[in-house]
Design a protein around this motif. Structure first.
Motif, PDB file in Angstrom:
ATOM      1  N   PRO A 163       0.863  -1.181   0.000  1.00 37.75           N
ATOM      2  CA  PRO A 163       0.000   0.000   0.000  1.00 37.75           C
ATOM      3  C   PRO A 163       0.905   1.238   0.000  1.00 37.75           C
ATOM      4  O   PRO A 163       2.110   1.127   0.210  1.00 37.75           O
ATOM      5  N   THR A 164       0.343   2.398  -0.218  1.00 37.99           N
ATOM      6  CA  THR A 164       1.169   3.614  -0.243  1.00 37.99           C
ATOM      7  C   THR A 164       1.270   4.284   1.124  1.00 37.99           C
ATOM      8  O   THR A 164       2.004   5.251   1.275  1.00 37.99           O
ATOM      9  N   ASP A 165       0.589   3.770   2.108  1.00 37.51           N
ATOM     10  CA  ASP A 165       0.595   4.330   3.467  1.00 37.51           C
ATOM     11  C   ASP A 165       1.934   4.018   4.145  1.00 37.51           C
ATOM     12  O   ASP A 165       2.248   2.855   4.417  1.00 37.51           O
ATOM     13  N   GLU A 166       2.716   5.065   4.426  1.00 34.12           N
ATOM     14  CA  GLU A 166       4.046   4.873   5.030  1.00 34.12           C
ATOM     15  C   GLU A 166       3.993   4.152   6.369  1.00 34.12           C
ATOM     16  O   GLU A 166       4.885   3.364   6.680  1.00 34.12           O
ATOM     17  N   ALA A 167       2.980   4.413   7.185  1.00 36.43           N
ATOM     18  CA  ALA A 167       2.873   3.755   8.487  1.00 36.43           C
ATOM     19  C   ALA A 167       2.736   2.247   8.311  1.00 36.43           C
ATOM     20  O   ALA A 167       3.323   1.465   9.067  1.00 36.43           O
ATOM     21  N   VAL A 168       1.994   1.830   7.304  1.00 33.96           N
ATOM     22  CA  VAL A 168       1.829   0.400   7.030  1.00 33.96           C
ATOM     23  C   VAL A 168       3.135  -0.185   6.499  1.00 33.96           C
ATOM     24  O   VAL A 168       3.558  -1.259   6.911  1.00 33.96           O
ATOM     25  N   LYS A 186      10.959   4.990  10.067  1.00 37.17           N
ATOM     26  CA  LYS A 186      10.580   5.765   8.890  1.00 37.17           C
ATOM     27  C   LYS A 186      11.800   6.248   8.106  1.00 37.17           C
ATOM     28  O   LYS A 186      11.789   6.259   6.877  1.00 37.17           O
ATOM     29  N   TRP A 208      12.926   3.532   5.789  1.00 40.22           N
ATOM     30  CA  TRP A 208      12.029   3.452   4.633  1.00 40.22           C
ATOM     31  C   TRP A 208      12.343   4.570   3.643  1.00 40.22           C
ATOM     32  O   TRP A 208      12.435   4.340   2.443  1.00 40.22           O
ATOM     33  N   SER A 220      13.067   3.904  -0.285  1.00 40.52           N
ATOM     34  CA  SER A 220      11.793   4.052  -0.995  1.00 40.52           C
ATOM     35  C   SER A 220      11.950   4.261  -2.501  1.00 40.52           C
ATOM     36  O   SER A 220      11.086   3.853  -3.276  1.00 40.52           O
ATOM     37  N   THR A 274      -6.437   0.068  -6.117  1.00 40.52           N
ATOM     38  CA  THR A 274      -5.817   1.202  -5.448  1.00 40.52           C
ATOM     39  C   THR A 274      -4.349   1.319  -5.859  1.00 40.52           C
ATOM     40  O   THR A 274      -3.766   0.389  -6.396  1.00 40.52           O
TER      41      THR A 274
END
Length: 88
Positions: free
Chosen positions: A43-48, A57, A60, A64, A76
């Motif tokens: 998914p594009t959600d950084e937290a996930v 973070k 990542w 990224s 999506t």
């Protein structure tokens, strides 16, 4: 998407493509590759993403750029890795 329980790892290619990464970056990267292989694009959600990768973070952020935008099975936006997609 067809699920495949194993993923080919071309050791020379992997080592040379990660030569500029720290051990922590490599660990997060391989976890993300394994997730993509078995479950499809991230998914594009950084937290996930950081939860999946098991990293902070900042790690990542440093890896990224190795992932490309794509579309997930549910329509999506997602992230994948080009070579991994072609191997699949």
């Amino acid at each position: 998407m067809l699920r495949t329980p194993w993923m080919p790892l071309y050791c020379d290619d992997f080592v040379s493509s990660c030569s500029d990464m720290s051990c922590e970056e490599i660990g997060a990267y391989i976890r993300l590759l394994c997730h993509i292989w078995s479950r499809g694009p991230l998914p594009t959600d950084e937290a996930v993403i950081v939860r999946i990768a098991g990293c902070k973070k900042r790690i990542w952020k440093s890896i990224s750029s190795r992932f490309s935008p794509c579309q997930r099975d549910d329509g999506t936006s997602g992230l994948s890795q080009t070579r991994l997609g072609s191997e699949r």
